[in-house]
Enzyme design. Structure first.
Site, PDB file in Angstrom:
ATOM      1  N   ARG A 176       1.263 -11.525   5.214  1.00  0.00           N
ATOM      2  CA  ARG A 176       2.171 -11.578   5.039  1.00  0.00           C
ATOM      3  C   ARG A 176       2.558 -10.663   6.490  1.00  0.00           C
ATOM      4  NH1 ARG A 176       5.209 -10.195  -0.737  1.00  0.00           N
ATOM      5  NH2 ARG A 176       6.650 -11.532   0.458  1.00  0.00           N
ATOM      6  N   HIS A 200      -6.340 -13.833   8.110  1.00  0.00           N
ATOM      7  CA  HIS A 200      -4.580 -13.714   9.157  1.00  0.00           C
ATOM      8  C   HIS A 200      -5.276 -12.490   9.721  1.00  0.00           C
ATOM      9  CE1 HIS A 200      -4.168 -15.564   5.312  1.00  0.00           C
ATOM     10  NE2 HIS A 200      -3.166 -16.082   5.361  1.00  0.00           N
ATOM     11  N   PRO A 234       0.714  -1.231  -0.292  1.00  0.00           N
ATOM     12  CA  PRO A 234      -0.117  -0.110  -0.006  1.00  0.00           C
ATOM     13  C   PRO A 234       1.068   1.569   0.003  1.00  0.00           C
ATOM     14  CG  PRO A 234      -0.852  -1.783   1.499  1.00  0.00           C
ATOM     15  CD  PRO A 234       0.810  -1.639   0.797  1.00  0.00           C
ATOM     16  N   GLU A 235       0.413   2.394  -0.990  1.00  0.00           N
ATOM     17  CA  GLU A 235       1.261   3.597  -1.136  1.00  0.00           C
ATOM     18  C   GLU A 235      -0.259   4.655  -0.220  1.00  0.00           C
ATOM     19  OE1 GLU A 235       3.022   3.573  -4.817  1.00  0.00           O
ATOM     20  OE2 GLU A 235       3.882   1.869  -5.015  1.00  0.00           O
ATOM     21  N   ARG A 261      22.213  13.371  -5.758  1.00  0.00           N
ATOM     22  CA  ARG A 261      21.892  12.373  -6.052  1.00  0.00           C
ATOM     23  C   ARG A 261      22.042  11.055  -6.512  1.00  0.00           C
ATOM     24  NH1 ARG A 261      18.551  10.147  -1.785  1.00  0.00           N
ATOM     25  NH2 ARG A 261      18.752   7.975  -2.349  1.00  0.00           N
TER      26      ARG A 261
END
Ligand SMILES: [Zn+2]
Length: 265
Positions: free
Chosen positions: A107, A88, A2-3, A149
Site C-alpha cells: 500500500r 509491489h 512496522p514499528e 494529557r
C-alpha cells in the site's frame, strides 16, 4: 505497520550492505514515493552519493551520505526492503559493487525524502520525542508529557512526540508489562506507575529487537519471531500469560487495543 523493532531490524540488515557503497543508479517507479518532488529529482540527488551510515530515529530509516545529505525513509503501513525479489516494487538502488536493493510497498504510503543536515534536524525535532531506548527517555520526561494529557494512555503512547517509534503492537505489550489499563487517563498516573510504564516500553521494544521484530505475514515485515511471544496483541480470548484471565479487546485512540482485565488496572 512496522514499528521501532521492525525498522531497527531493517537498519541492522541494511547497514553492512550499504556502508561505504556508492549509489550508482536509482530508479523510483512510483511518483507518490517522493512527493512533493518528482522521482527524477530525487534520483538525481541520490546518484553518486556514498553511504556513511544507516541510522534510525523512531520509525524513520536515515541513510546518511558522506556529503552530509540523508535519505529519510518512512515505511508507513507496508514499506520494506525484502531479502528476496517481490511484487509491489516501488524503487531500486544499484550499488557500485553490482548488487541491488529493492524497496517494496504493497500500500504505497511510504515516503523517501532527501534532506540536508540542517533540514534533517528540524524534520526530526518537529516529529519525534527522544529515542525510548536512549538516555533522553527519562521518567521525568515521560511524567511531564503524560501530565499534560487527559486522553487514554494508549492514545498518548502512540504520539511519536511522546514515545518515538511505538505503534499499536508494542504499546499494547508495554501496557501489559506495566500492568496499566489502556483507557486510564494519562495524567492520572502516579510516579511509580510512570516508572513502570517506562520500563514496560523499553522491555517490549528490546524484546522485539532481539526477535528481529514481528512478522504478521502480509509481507510488510522482516522475518522476525516476536509474533510468537506477544503477551496481549492479537490474543483476544486467549489466557493472560500471568493470570490466565482471557485477554480482552477494546478501542483506544481509534485503534484495536488488547489488555488483561485482571492484571491491568
Ligand atoms: Zn492477567
Amino acid at each position: 505497520m512496522p514499528e521501532l523493532p521492525e525498522v531497527e531490524t531493517y537498519r541492522a540488515r541494511l547497514e553492512p550492505r550499504l556502508r561505504g557503497r556508492t549509489l550508482k543508479r536509482v530508479r523510483v517507479h512510483d511518483h507518490r514515493l517522493t512527493l512533493p518532488l518528482e522521482p527524477a529529482e530525487v534520483e538525481a540527488q541520490l546518484q553518486g552519493e556514498r553511504v556513511a551510515s544507516v541510522d534510525r530515529r523512531g520509525k524513520y530509516l536515515l541513510v546518511r551520505f558522506e556529503s552530509g545529505l540523508a535519505l529519510v525513509v518512512h515505511l508507513r503501513m507496508t514499506g520494506g526492503f525484502p531479502e528476496q525479489p517481490a511484487t509491489h516494487e516501488r524503487a531500486v538502488i544499484e550499488l557500485d559493487d553490482g548488487s541491488g536493493l529493492a524497496y517494496r510497498d504493497v500500500r504505497p504510503f511510504g515516503t523517501w525524502h532527501v534532506l540536508a543536515p540542517s533540514e534533517l534536524d528540524d524534520y526530526v525535532a518537529a516529529r519525534l520525542g527522544p529515542e525510548p531506548l536512549g538516555t533522553g527517555f527519562t521518567v521525568g520526561f515521560l511524567a511531564e508529557r503524560l501530565a499534560r494529557r487527559r486522553a487514554p494512555l494508549k492514545a498518548v503512547l502512540l504520539d511519536q512526540r511522546v514515545v518515538a517509534g511505538l505503534g499499536n503492537i508494542y504499546a499494547d505489550e508495554a501496557l501489559w508489562q506495566a500492568r496499566l489499563h489502556p483507557l486510564r487517563p494519562a495524567s492520572d498516573l502516579g510516579p511509580d506507575e510512570v516508572a513502570a510504564l517506562r520500563r514496560g516500553v523499553r522491555h517490549a521494544l528490546r524484546r522485539g529487537i532481539e526477535r528481529q521484530g514481528a512478522n504478521l505475514g502480509d509481507g510488510a515485515y522482516p522475518s522476525g519471531s516476536m509474533q510468537d511471544e506477544f503477551r496481549v496483541y492479537g490474543r483476544t480470548g486467549e489466557p493472560c500469560r500471568r493470570c490466565r484471565t482471557p485477554i480482552e479487546k477494546t478501542r483506544a485512540g481509534g485503534r484495536g487495543t488488547h489488555y488483561c482485565p485482571t492484571c491491568q488496572r
